[in-house]
Design a protein around this motif. Structure first.
Motif, PDB file in Angstrom:
ATOM      1  N   GLU A 206      43.148 -28.644  46.155  1.00 57.32           N
ATOM      2  CA  GLU A 206      42.027 -27.770  45.797  1.00 57.32           C
ATOM      3  C   GLU A 206      42.456 -26.316  45.959  1.00 57.32           C
ATOM      4  O   GLU A 206      43.028 -25.941  46.974  1.00 57.32           O
ATOM      5  CB  GLU A 206      40.809 -28.055  46.685  1.00 57.32           C
ATOM      6  CG  GLU A 206      40.241 -29.459  46.530  1.00 57.32           C
ATOM      7  CD  GLU A 206      39.575 -29.689  45.186  1.00 57.32           C
ATOM      8  OE1 GLU A 206      39.204 -28.684  44.523  1.00 57.32           O
ATOM      9  OE2 GLU A 206      39.412 -30.856  44.805  1.00 57.32           O
ATOM     10  N   GLN A 207      42.158 -25.489  44.986  1.00 54.10           N
ATOM     11  CA  GLN A 207      42.497 -24.073  45.088  1.00 54.10           C
ATOM     12  C   GLN A 207      41.526 -23.356  46.020  1.00 54.10           C
ATOM     13  O   GLN A 207      40.448 -23.876  46.331  1.00 54.10           O
ATOM     14  CB  GLN A 207      42.501 -23.444  43.701  1.00 54.10           C
ATOM     15  CG  GLN A 207      43.617 -24.001  42.822  1.00 54.10           C
ATOM     16  CD  GLN A 207      43.588 -23.444  41.413  1.00 54.10           C
ATOM     17  OE1 GLN A 207      42.528 -23.338  40.806  1.00 54.10           O
ATOM     18  NE2 GLN A 207      44.752 -23.093  40.886  1.00 54.10           N
ATOM     19  N   GLU A 208      41.921 -22.161  46.449  1.00 54.71           N
ATOM     20  CA  GLU A 208      41.133 -21.448  47.453  1.00 54.71           C
ATOM     21  C   GLU A 208      39.688 -21.205  46.996  1.00 54.71           C
ATOM     22  O   GLU A 208      38.756 -21.332  47.801  1.00 54.71           O
ATOM     23  CB  GLU A 208      41.792 -20.110  47.798  1.00 54.71           C
ATOM     24  CG  GLU A 208      43.066 -20.224  48.614  1.00 54.71           C
ATOM     25  CD  GLU A 208      44.319 -20.344  47.764  1.00 54.71           C
ATOM     26  OE1 GLU A 208      45.416 -20.322  48.337  1.00 54.71           O
ATOM     27  OE2 GLU A 208      44.184 -20.465  46.518  1.00 54.71           O
ATOM     28  N   TYR A 209      39.499 -20.881  45.712  1.00 54.63           N
ATOM     29  CA  TYR A 209      38.137 -20.622  45.247  1.00 54.63           C
ATOM     30  C   TYR A 209      37.258 -21.860  45.387  1.00 54.63           C
ATOM     31  O   TYR A 209      36.059 -21.766  45.689  1.00 54.63           O
ATOM     32  CB  TYR A 209      38.141 -20.125  43.796  1.00 54.63           C
ATOM     33  CG  TYR A 209      38.170 -21.237  42.772  1.00 54.63           C
ATOM     34  CD1 TYR A 209      36.990 -21.789  42.279  1.00 54.63           C
ATOM     35  CD2 TYR A 209      39.384 -21.767  42.324  1.00 54.63           C
ATOM     36  CE1 TYR A 209      37.015 -22.826  41.355  1.00 54.63           C
ATOM     37  CE2 TYR A 209      39.406 -22.802  41.410  1.00 54.63           C
ATOM     38  CZ  TYR A 209      38.229 -23.328  40.935  1.00 54.63           C
ATOM     39  OH  TYR A 209      38.253 -24.365  40.040  1.00 54.63           O
ATOM     40  N   SER A 210      37.861 -23.044  45.162  1.00 52.91           N
ATOM     41  CA  SER A 210      37.101 -24.287  45.258  1.00 52.91           C
ATOM     42  C   SER A 210      36.728 -24.593  46.706  1.00 52.91           C
ATOM     43  O   SER A 210      35.606 -25.043  46.995  1.00 52.91           O
ATOM     44  CB  SER A 210      37.923 -25.441  44.672  1.00 52.91           C
ATOM     45  OG  SER A 210      37.224 -26.657  44.759  1.00 52.91           O
ATOM     46  N   ILE A 211      37.671 -24.346  47.612  1.00 53.31           N
ATOM     47  CA  ILE A 211      37.387 -24.529  49.043  1.00 53.31           C
ATOM     48  C   ILE A 211      36.267 -23.578  49.465  1.00 53.31           C
ATOM     49  O   ILE A 211      35.332 -23.964  50.176  1.00 53.31           O
ATOM     50  CB  ILE A 211      38.662 -24.291  49.870  1.00 53.31           C
ATOM     51  CG1 ILE A 211      39.718 -25.347  49.507  1.00 53.31           C
ATOM     52  CG2 ILE A 211      38.357 -24.337  51.371  1.00 53.31           C
ATOM     53  CD1 ILE A 211      41.116 -25.022  50.010  1.00 53.31           C
ATOM     54  N   ASP A 212      36.364 -22.329  49.011  1.00 51.16           N
ATOM     55  CA  ASP A 212      35.333 -21.334  49.296  1.00 51.16           C
ATOM     56  C   ASP A 212      33.970 -21.797  48.788  1.00 51.16           C
ATOM     57  O   ASP A 212      32.963 -21.740  49.505  1.00 51.16           O
ATOM     58  CB  ASP A 212      35.727 -20.016  48.638  1.00 51.16           C
ATOM     59  CG  ASP A 212      34.778 -18.884  48.973  1.00 51.16           C
ATOM     60  OD1 ASP A 212      34.912 -18.293  50.063  1.00 51.16           O
ATOM     61  OD2 ASP A 212      33.897 -18.587  48.134  1.00 51.16           O
ATOM     62  N   ARG A 213      33.943 -22.299  47.569  1.00 53.23           N
ATOM     63  CA  ARG A 213      32.678 -22.728  46.961  1.00 53.23           C
ATOM     64  C   ARG A 213      32.071 -23.909  47.714  1.00 53.23           C
ATOM     65  O   ARG A 213      30.855 -23.935  47.976  1.00 53.23           O
ATOM     66  CB  ARG A 213      32.919 -23.104  45.496  1.00 53.23           C
ATOM     67  CG  ARG A 213      31.672 -23.591  44.773  1.00 53.23           C
ATOM     68  CD  ARG A 213      31.924 -23.675  43.281  1.00 53.23           C
ATOM     69  NE  ARG A 213      33.039 -24.541  42.941  1.00 53.23           N
ATOM     70  CZ  ARG A 213      33.577 -24.604  41.716  1.00 53.23           C
ATOM     71  NH1 ARG A 213      33.105 -23.846  40.745  1.00 53.23           N
ATOM     72  NH2 ARG A 213      34.581 -25.420  41.465  1.00 53.23           N
ATOM     73  N   MET A 214      32.894 -24.883  48.069  1.00 53.05           N
ATOM     74  CA  MET A 214      32.368 -26.064  48.756  1.00 53.05           C
ATOM     75  C   MET A 214      31.849 -25.728  50.149  1.00 53.05           C
ATOM     76  O   MET A 214      30.771 -26.195  50.552  1.00 53.05           O
ATOM     77  CB  MET A 214      33.453 -27.149  48.832  1.00 53.05           C
ATOM     78  CG  MET A 214      33.749 -27.803  47.497  1.00 53.05           C
ATOM     79  SD  MET A 214      34.828 -29.233  47.601  1.00 53.05           S
ATOM     80  CE  MET A 214      36.428 -28.461  47.901  1.00 53.05           C
ATOM     81  N   LEU A 215      32.588 -24.897  50.892  1.00 52.53           N
ATOM     82  CA  LEU A 215      32.129 -24.529  52.232  1.00 52.53           C
ATOM     83  C   LEU A 215      30.863 -23.686  52.174  1.00 52.53           C
ATOM     84  O   LEU A 215      29.959 -23.833  53.011  1.00 52.53           O
ATOM     85  CB  LEU A 215      33.233 -23.773  52.975  1.00 52.53           C
ATOM     86  CG  LEU A 215      34.098 -24.574  53.949  1.00 52.53           C
ATOM     87  CD1 LEU A 215      33.281 -25.083  55.128  1.00 52.53           C
ATOM     88  CD2 LEU A 215      34.816 -25.724  53.278  1.00 52.53           C
TER      89      LEU A 215
END
Length: 299
Positions: A206-215
């Protein structure tokens, strides 16, 4: 009351199933290792089945797991691998026999669906751990942690984090698994109650933006505010974006949880890594976090 399935003893039967993707390679090494541990290995029909990318059709995979959920001679069920597919069959499974006579369900990644479901619905413990597909590349420590967990041996973990933690000590019930799956289960019957728990999360690819979005989704839904602790496992195989996000995965996570006061530890040996230590979902644990040192113990 949280239910703890009976620990295994030598001679017990453990079933291997594939609830999601098909196996791309034999798992003879894993079968032999489980047998060396003194277990009788039963191979499900889904292990060698194929239907496009899945380990057989949804109907076959569901029937395969159902057979072993209902078979009282089977003392544990371990997923051969993860991938994608468990969410397609979870609502077809009947846990009525399992509820009366629980057994260990073992796996990680996509298998988070099963682990989360049986805790949310039946308050039953399970094991987030190495799977036969990953046995050959697994560290001796991670396989030992699985063997000890299966047979009910006491264990604790200690390590040093390369990213600075938020110090603190806490005890609580452990929940968690793959971050993507935890988010996809939100609002369903398989979603765990986060309040008052120690949460562990991990993910891969998962790219950083996706991790950011999920959290941020979990934060907005109130899932992070009342935790007793947060354990950050491996977030690996992150491909570079054309326009850099500007933060590492650890920095993304810290930015989202920095205003809470519970202990947070990074780089925990859990996830899509060789040293994927066994985490018992639903177990009571003690978490001691210093700036870079972490102690984790089942109590």
């Amino acid at each position: 009351m949280i239910k703890q399935p009976p620990y295994l003893k030598k001679g017990d039967k453990i079933a291997i199933v594939c609830p999601a993707k098909k196996l791309p390679k034999p798992i003879d090494y894993a079968i032999a290792l489980l047998e060396r541990w003194g277990l009788e290995v039963v191979i499900g029909k889904s292990v060698y089945a194929e239907s496009h990318q899945f380990a057989g059709t949804d109907e076959l995979r569901a029937a395969d797991i159902q057979q072993f959920l209902d078979d009282k001679e089977i003392k544990a069920i371990i997923a051969g691998r993860g991938g994608y597919g468990s969410i397609r069959i979870i609502d077809e499974l009947d846990f009525s026999t399992f509820e009366k006579s629980p057994k260990w369900i073992i796996g990680f990644s996509d298998i988070t669906v099963l682990l989360s479901h049986i805790f949310a619905k039946y308050e039953t413990q399970s094991m987030h751990a190495q799977m036969p597909y990953t046995f050959e590349e697994a560290t001796p420590e991670s396989l030992l942690s699985l063997r000890k967990a299966i047979f009910g041996e006491t264990q604790s973990y200690e390590y040093e984090s390369s990213f600075q933690n938020r110090a603190g000590a806490s005890t609580g019930v452990l929940i968690g698994g793959n971050l993507t799956l935890l988010c996809f289960l939100a609002g369903s019957a398989s979603e765990i109650d986060y309040d008052g728990k120690i949460l562990f999360i991990e993910d891969v690819g998962e790219q950083e933006y996706s991790i950011d979005r999920m959290l941020r989704m979990l934060k907005r839904a109130g899932k992070l505010a009342k935790l007793k602790g947060l354990i950050i496992g491996a977030f690996n195989e992150i491909s570079e974006e054309k326009i850099p996000f500007g933060q590492t995965a650890d920095e993304v996570i810290w930015d989202i949880v920095k205003d809470y006061d519970y202990p947070v530890c990074f780089n925990f040996p859990s996830g899509h890594i060789d040293n994927n230590l066994t985490m018992i979902v639903g177990a009571k644990v003690k978490l001691d976090v210093e700036n870079n040192k972490v102690k984790f113990k089942y109590i």
